[in-house]
Motif scaffolding. Structure first.
Motif, PDB file in Angstrom:
ATOM      1  N   GLY A 140       0.811  -1.212   0.000  1.00  0.00           N
ATOM      2  CA  GLY A 140       0.000   0.000   0.000  1.00  0.00           C
ATOM      3  C   GLY A 140       0.840   1.255   0.000  1.00  0.00           C
ATOM      4  O   GLY A 140       0.302   2.360   0.141  1.00  0.00           O
ATOM      5  N   SER A 141       2.156   1.095  -0.186  1.00  0.00           N
ATOM      6  CA  SER A 141       3.078   2.228  -0.131  1.00  0.00           C
ATOM      7  C   SER A 141       3.856   2.393  -1.430  1.00  0.00           C
ATOM      8  O   SER A 141       4.924   3.013  -1.437  1.00  0.00           O
ATOM      9  N   GLY A 142       3.361   1.786  -2.502  1.00  0.00           N
ATOM     10  CA  GLY A 142       4.043   1.935  -3.775  1.00  0.00           C
ATOM     11  C   GLY A 142       5.397   1.271  -3.839  1.00  0.00           C
ATOM     12  O   GLY A 142       6.286   1.734  -4.561  1.00  0.00           O
ATOM     13  N   GLY A 143       5.573   0.159  -3.101  1.00  0.00           N
ATOM     14  CA  GLY A 143       6.817  -0.596  -3.191  1.00  0.00           C
ATOM     15  C   GLY A 143       7.831  -0.311  -2.104  1.00  0.00           C
ATOM     16  O   GLY A 143       8.935  -0.866  -2.139  1.00  0.00           O
ATOM     17  N   TYR A 144       7.482   0.522  -1.122  1.00  0.00           N
ATOM     18  CA  TYR A 144       8.395   0.776  -0.006  1.00  0.00           C
ATOM     19  C   TYR A 144       8.256  -0.282   1.095  1.00  0.00           C
ATOM     20  O   TYR A 144       9.195  -0.521   1.855  1.00  0.00           O
ATOM     21  N   SER A 145       7.083  -0.884   1.209  1.00  0.00           N
ATOM     22  CA  SER A 145       6.847  -1.902   2.224  1.00  0.00           C
ATOM     23  C   SER A 145       5.833  -2.900   1.676  1.00  0.00           C
ATOM     24  O   SER A 145       5.115  -2.629   0.703  1.00  0.00           O
ATOM     25  N   PHE A 146       5.769  -4.075   2.320  1.00  0.00           N
ATOM     26  CA  PHE A 146       4.922  -5.160   1.831  1.00  0.00           C
ATOM     27  C   PHE A 146       4.237  -5.869   2.993  1.00  0.00           C
ATOM     28  O   PHE A 146       4.743  -5.905   4.110  1.00  0.00           O
ATOM     29  N   ILE A 147       3.110  -6.476   2.667  1.00  0.00           N
ATOM     30  CA  ILE A 147       2.449  -7.396   3.587  1.00  0.00           C
ATOM     31  C   ILE A 147       2.253  -8.707   2.847  1.00  0.00           C
ATOM     32  O   ILE A 147       1.849  -8.719   1.678  1.00  0.00           O
ATOM     33  N   ILE A 148       2.604  -9.805   3.494  1.00  0.00           N
ATOM     34  CA  ILE A 148       2.370 -11.149   2.959  1.00  0.00           C
ATOM     35  C   ILE A 148       1.299 -11.793   3.819  1.00  0.00           C
ATOM     36  O   ILE A 148       1.474 -11.936   5.030  1.00  0.00           O
ATOM     37  N   GLU A 149       0.195 -12.194   3.213  1.00  0.00           N
ATOM     38  CA  GLU A 149      -0.903 -12.838   3.937  1.00  0.00           C
ATOM     39  C   GLU A 149      -1.020 -14.286   3.470  1.00  0.00           C
ATOM     40  O   GLU A 149      -1.271 -14.551   2.302  1.00  0.00           O
ATOM     41  N   HIS A 150      -0.844 -15.197   4.398  1.00  0.00           N
ATOM     42  CA  HIS A 150      -0.948 -16.623   4.104  1.00  0.00           C
ATOM     43  C   HIS A 150      -2.167 -17.168   4.828  1.00  0.00           C
ATOM     44  O   HIS A 150      -2.202 -17.198   6.063  1.00  0.00           O
ATOM     45  N   HIS A 151      -3.179 -17.580   4.072  1.00  0.00           N
ATOM     46  CA  HIS A 151      -4.409 -18.114   4.652  1.00  0.00           C
ATOM     47  C   HIS A 151      -4.272 -19.633   4.763  1.00  0.00           C
ATOM     48  O   HIS A 151      -4.467 -20.351   3.785  1.00  0.00           O
ATOM     49  N   GLN A 152      -3.917 -20.092   5.957  1.00  0.00           N
ATOM     50  CA  GLN A 152      -3.615 -21.513   6.144  1.00  0.00           C
ATOM     51  C   GLN A 152      -4.847 -22.242   6.671  1.00  0.00           C
ATOM     52  O   GLN A 152      -5.285 -22.029   7.803  1.00  0.00           O
ATOM     53  N   PRO A 153      -5.441 -23.150   5.857  1.00  0.00           N
ATOM     54  CA  PRO A 153      -6.636 -23.873   6.302  1.00  0.00           C
ATOM     55  C   PRO A 153      -6.333 -24.783   7.489  1.00  0.00           C
ATOM     56  O   PRO A 153      -5.339 -25.512   7.491  1.00  0.00           O
ATOM     57  N   VAL A 154      -7.193 -24.737   8.503  1.00  0.00           N
ATOM     58  CA  VAL A 154      -7.067 -25.596   9.680  1.00  0.00           C
ATOM     59  C   VAL A 154      -8.226 -26.584   9.733  1.00  0.00           C
ATOM     60  O   VAL A 154      -8.043 -27.762  10.010  1.00  0.00           O
ATOM     61  N   SER A 155      -9.425 -26.100   9.464  1.00  0.00           N
ATOM     62  CA  SER A 155     -10.615 -26.940   9.402  1.00  0.00           C
ATOM     63  C   SER A 155     -11.603 -26.251   8.478  1.00  0.00           C
ATOM     64  O   SER A 155     -11.316 -25.189   7.918  1.00  0.00           O
ATOM     65  N   ALA A 156     -12.786 -26.838   8.327  1.00  0.00           N
ATOM     66  CA  ALA A 156     -13.783 -26.244   7.435  1.00  0.00           C
ATOM     67  C   ALA A 156     -14.126 -24.825   7.849  1.00  0.00           C
ATOM     68  O   ALA A 156     -14.374 -23.967   6.995  1.00  0.00           O
ATOM     69  N   ALA A 157     -14.151 -24.566   9.144  1.00  0.00           N
ATOM     70  CA  ALA A 157     -14.582 -23.256   9.631  1.00  0.00           C
ATOM     71  C   ALA A 157     -13.486 -22.512  10.372  1.00  0.00           C
ATOM     72  O   ALA A 157     -13.769 -21.610  11.168  1.00  0.00           O
ATOM     73  N   ARG A 158     -12.226 -22.875  10.124  1.00  0.00           N
ATOM     74  CA  ARG A 158     -11.126 -22.149  10.762  1.00  0.00           C
ATOM     75  C   ARG A 158      -9.958 -22.011   9.791  1.00  0.00           C
ATOM     76  O   ARG A 158      -9.565 -22.973   9.129  1.00  0.00           O
ATOM     77  N   THR A 159      -9.417 -20.814   9.739  1.00  0.00           N
ATOM     78  CA  THR A 159      -8.240 -20.507   8.931  1.00  0.00           C
ATOM     79  C   THR A 159      -7.295 -19.653   9.760  1.00  0.00           C
ATOM     80  O   THR A 159      -7.714 -18.650  10.342  1.00  0.00           O
ATOM     81  N   ASP A 160      -6.043 -20.056   9.830  1.00  0.00           N
ATOM     82  CA  ASP A 160      -5.034 -19.221  10.498  1.00  0.00           C
ATOM     83  C   ASP A 160      -4.447 -18.258   9.464  1.00  0.00           C
ATOM     84  O   ASP A 160      -3.894 -18.693   8.446  1.00  0.00           O
ATOM     85  N   LEU A 161      -4.586 -16.983   9.734  1.00  0.00           N
ATOM     86  CA  LEU A 161      -4.010 -15.964   8.858  1.00  0.00           C
ATOM     87  C   LEU A 161      -2.624 -15.622   9.398  1.00  0.00           C
ATOM     88  O   LEU A 161      -2.491 -14.977  10.441  1.00  0.00           O
ATOM     89  N   ILE A 162      -1.595 -16.072   8.694  1.00  0.00           N
ATOM     90  CA  ILE A 162      -0.211 -15.785   9.073  1.00  0.00           C
ATOM     91  C   ILE A 162       0.241 -14.597   8.241  1.00  0.00           C
ATOM     92  O   ILE A 162       0.185 -14.627   7.009  1.00  0.00           O
ATOM     93  N   ILE A 163       0.678 -13.541   8.905  1.00  0.00           N
ATOM     94  CA  ILE A 163       0.994 -12.287   8.224  1.00  0.00           C
ATOM     95  C   ILE A 163       2.455 -11.924   8.475  1.00  0.00           C
ATOM     96  O   ILE A 163       2.948 -12.005   9.605  1.00  0.00           O
ATOM     97  N   TYR A 164       3.124 -11.514   7.410  1.00  0.00           N
ATOM     98  CA  TYR A 164       4.511 -11.073   7.485  1.00  0.00           C
ATOM     99  C   TYR A 164       4.569  -9.620   7.016  1.00  0.00           C
ATOM    100  O   TYR A 164       4.070  -9.287   5.939  1.00  0.00           O
ATOM    101  N   TYR A 165       5.166  -8.769   7.827  1.00  0.00           N
ATOM    102  CA  TYR A 165       5.331  -7.356   7.490  1.00  0.00           C
ATOM    103  C   TYR A 165       6.811  -7.103   7.231  1.00  0.00           C
ATOM    104  O   TYR A 165       7.672  -7.448   8.047  1.00  0.00           O
ATOM    105  N   ILE A 166       7.099  -6.487   6.090  1.00  0.00           N
ATOM    106  CA  ILE A 166       8.489  -6.225   5.708  1.00  0.00           C
ATOM    107  C   ILE A 166       8.566  -4.916   4.928  1.00  0.00           C
ATOM    108  O   ILE A 166       7.574  -4.479   4.343  1.00  0.00           O
ATOM    109  N   THR A 167       9.722  -4.307   4.941  1.00  0.00           N
ATOM    110  CA  THR A 167       9.963  -3.158   4.066  1.00  0.00           C
ATOM    111  C   THR A 167      10.764  -3.635   2.860  1.00  0.00           C
ATOM    112  O   THR A 167      11.213  -4.781   2.805  1.00  0.00           O
ATOM    113  N   ALA A 168      10.919  -2.755   1.895  1.00  0.00           N
ATOM    114  CA  ALA A 168      11.898  -3.023   0.844  1.00  0.00           C
ATOM    115  C   ALA A 168      13.279  -3.088   1.498  1.00  0.00           C
ATOM    116  O   ALA A 168      13.501  -2.552   2.594  1.00  0.00           O
ATOM    117  N   ARG A 169      14.215  -3.770   0.839  1.00  0.00           N
ATOM    118  CA  ARG A 169      15.509  -4.025   1.482  1.00  0.00           C
ATOM    119  C   ARG A 169      16.235  -2.719   1.802  1.00  0.00           C
ATOM    120  O   ARG A 169      16.199  -1.756   1.034  1.00  0.00           O
TER     121      ARG A 169
END
Length: 383
Positions: free
Chosen positions: A284-313
Motif C-alpha cells: 500500500g506504499s508503492g513498493g516501499y513496504s509489503f504485507i504477505i498474507e498466508h491463509h492456512q486452512p485448519v478446518s472447514a470453519a477455521r483458517t489461520d491468517l499468518i501475516i509477514y510485514y516487511i519493508t523493501a531491502r
C-alpha cells in the motif's frame, strides 16, 4: 449467475478432508519468506494439508522433510520458526541434510539397531522451490511442475518483487473462524472496499471495478462448460495467480525511512499479487513496504491468517526499523479486521442447503476459480 459451490463446501468437515486430499495436496503451497531461513540451522514448521513439515537450512541449502522423528514420532522442531539443529528433543536422534539418521545416542548399548536397519532410517522428503524470497513446498506423491501451476509471467513478477524484501520481518498470526475460500473470494472482489473499507484503505486507494468484456464472456463460458481437456484445466489454473500494479494511490505517503530502503519500482500505485490457492502479497506504499498474507486452512470453519510485514531491502541500517514494521502492522490490521469480521459473519450464516451465492459479471475471476475448483472436487479433473 448462481455459484456452483454449495454451502457444504464451506462448513462440512468431510468435504474439507476431501478438499485437502484432492485439491490442496497436489498444489505447491507457500511455506514462509526465505528471509526466515537465512542462517545455518534456521527452520520453519508448517502443517500442510494435515502433514507436519519442517523446512531447514543446511549450510545454505533449504530442505523440506516430514517433521516427525523416526523413533517415537516426536516432532523434531516444535516452534513455528527458529534456529536449531535437526535433532529430536525426546531421545536425541539427529538427522543430516538428506534426512538420514546420523546420530543415535546409546546406539551400541541400548538400541542395538542392525546397521542395515539404520541405513534405511530416512525422513520423508518433499520437493521445495524458491520463487525469489518465497518458499514453496509440495507434499503430493507426484508433484506438479512449478510452471504447471504458475505462469512464467506470474513467476517472474513474484520473483522480481520478493527479491526486494528486506531481511527484517515482523510476524503476526490471526486465528479466524472462516473457511479459506471466503478469503480468496473476498480478495478477488474489487467492489467491496468502497463499502467495507470506507474509513480505512479506500481513503487511500479508490479500487475500481475492471469490466473486461472478453474476460467476462470467457469466464461465463468456462463457468457453464468447464474444460474438456486436462491441459486446458491447467491453463486455467495458471491464470489464477497474477499481480503487480493495481490502482493509483490517492496521495503517496512520504516518510523519512523511505530514504533508507531500495524501493520496488517507481509507481505511486497500490501493488497487489494474488497467488492461488491461499497467498496474498500487497504493498500500500508503492513498493516501499509489503504485507504477505498466508491463509492456512485448519478446518472447514477455521483458517489461520499468518501475516509477514516487511519493508523493501535496506540500503543502510536505521534505528527505527522495528517501529516502522510495528506501525505497518497497526495500519494493516484495521483493514484485515474489517475483512475478517464480515467473512466470519458469512461463515456463521452458512447452513446445509443454504442458497448458493449469486455472482455478478464483475466477479468473473471468481467464476473461473469456482468452476476449476468444482471440476477437481467432483472428479472431472484429478491430478
Amino acid at each position: 449467475m448462481r455459484s456452483t459451490i454449495p454451502a457444504e463446501a464451506y462448513i462440512d468437515e468431510t468435504w474439507f478432508a476431501r478438499e485437502q486430499q484432492l485439491l490442496m495436496r497436489p498444489l505447491w503451497q507457500f511455506v514462509a519468506p526465505r528471509m526466515l531461513l537465512a542462517k545455518h540451522n534456521a527452520f520453519v514448521t508448517r502443517n500442510i494439508c494435515g502433514i507436519e513439515v519442517v523446512v531447514q537450512n543446511f549450510q545454505g541449502e533449504l530442505k523440506a522433510f516430514e517433521n516427525i522423528c523416526l523413533h517415537r514420532q516426536n516432532p523434531l522442531q516444535q516452534q513455528p520458526q527458529g534456529i536449531r539443529p535437526l535433532v529430536c528433543s525426546y531421545h536425541g536422534w539427529g538427522y543430516d541434510s538428506e534426512g538420514r539418521v546420523e546420530n543415535i545416542p546409546f546406539q551400541d548399548t541400548a538400541y542395538r539397531l542392525p546397521s542395515q536397519e539404520r541405513e534405511c532410517l530416512k525422513l520423508r522428503r518433499f520437493p521445495l522451490e524458491c520463487i525469489g524470497n518465497l518458499v514453496f513446498v509440495n507434499v503430493a506423491p507426484n508433484s506438479l511442475k512449478l510452471d504447471e501451476q504458475f505462469s512464467m509471467e506470474a513467476l517472474s513478477s513474484l520473483r522480481s518483487a520478493s527479491e526486494h524484501f528486506d531481511s527484517e520481518v515482523l510476524i503476526a498470526i490471526l486465528p479466524t473462524k472462516l473457511n479459506w475460500k471466503l478469503a480468496y473470494e473476498n480478495l478477488r472482489d474489487s467492489l467491496h472496499p468502497r463499502y467495507l473499507h470506507q474509513q480505512s484503505v479506500y481513503q487511500q486507494v479508490k479500487f475500481q471495478v475492471q469490466m473486461d468484456e472478453e474476460a467476462v464472456k470467457s469466464a461465463k463460458h468456462y463457468h457453464a462448460n468447464g474444460s474438456a481437456e486436462h491441459e486446458m484445466h491447467l491453463v486455467h489454473l495458471r491464470e489464477f495467480s497474477n499481480g503487480g500494479l493495481n490502482e493509483p494511490l490517492v496521495q503517496m505517503p512520504r516518510y523519512a525511512w523511505h530514504d533508507n530502503v531500495e524501493r520496488y519500482g517507481s509507481d505511486d500505485w497500490y501493488l497487489n499479487w494474488l497467488v492461488f490457492p491461499n497467498l496474498h502479497i500487497a504493498s500500500g506504499s508503492g513498493g516501499y513496504s509489503f504485507i504477505i498474507e498466508h491463509h492456512q486452512p485448519v478446518s472447514a470453519a477455521r483458517t489461520d491468517l499468518i501475516i509477514y510485514y516487511i519493508t523493501a531491502r535496506k540500503t543502510r541500517r536505521y534505528p527505527t526499523s522495528a517501529a516502522v514494521l510495528l506501525a505497518h502492522l497497526e495500519g494493516a490490521e484495521k483493514v484485515l479486521r474489517e475483512d475478517i469480521s464480515v467473512m466470519e459473519r458469512v461463515q456463521a450464516a452458512l447452513k446445509p442447503g443454504a442458497p448458493r451465492a449469486t455472482l455478478g459479471d464483475f466477479e468473473f475471476g471468481n467464476m473461473a476459480v469456482e468452476r476449476w475448483y468444482m471440476d477437481v472436487m467432483e472428479g472431472r479433473h484429478a491430478f
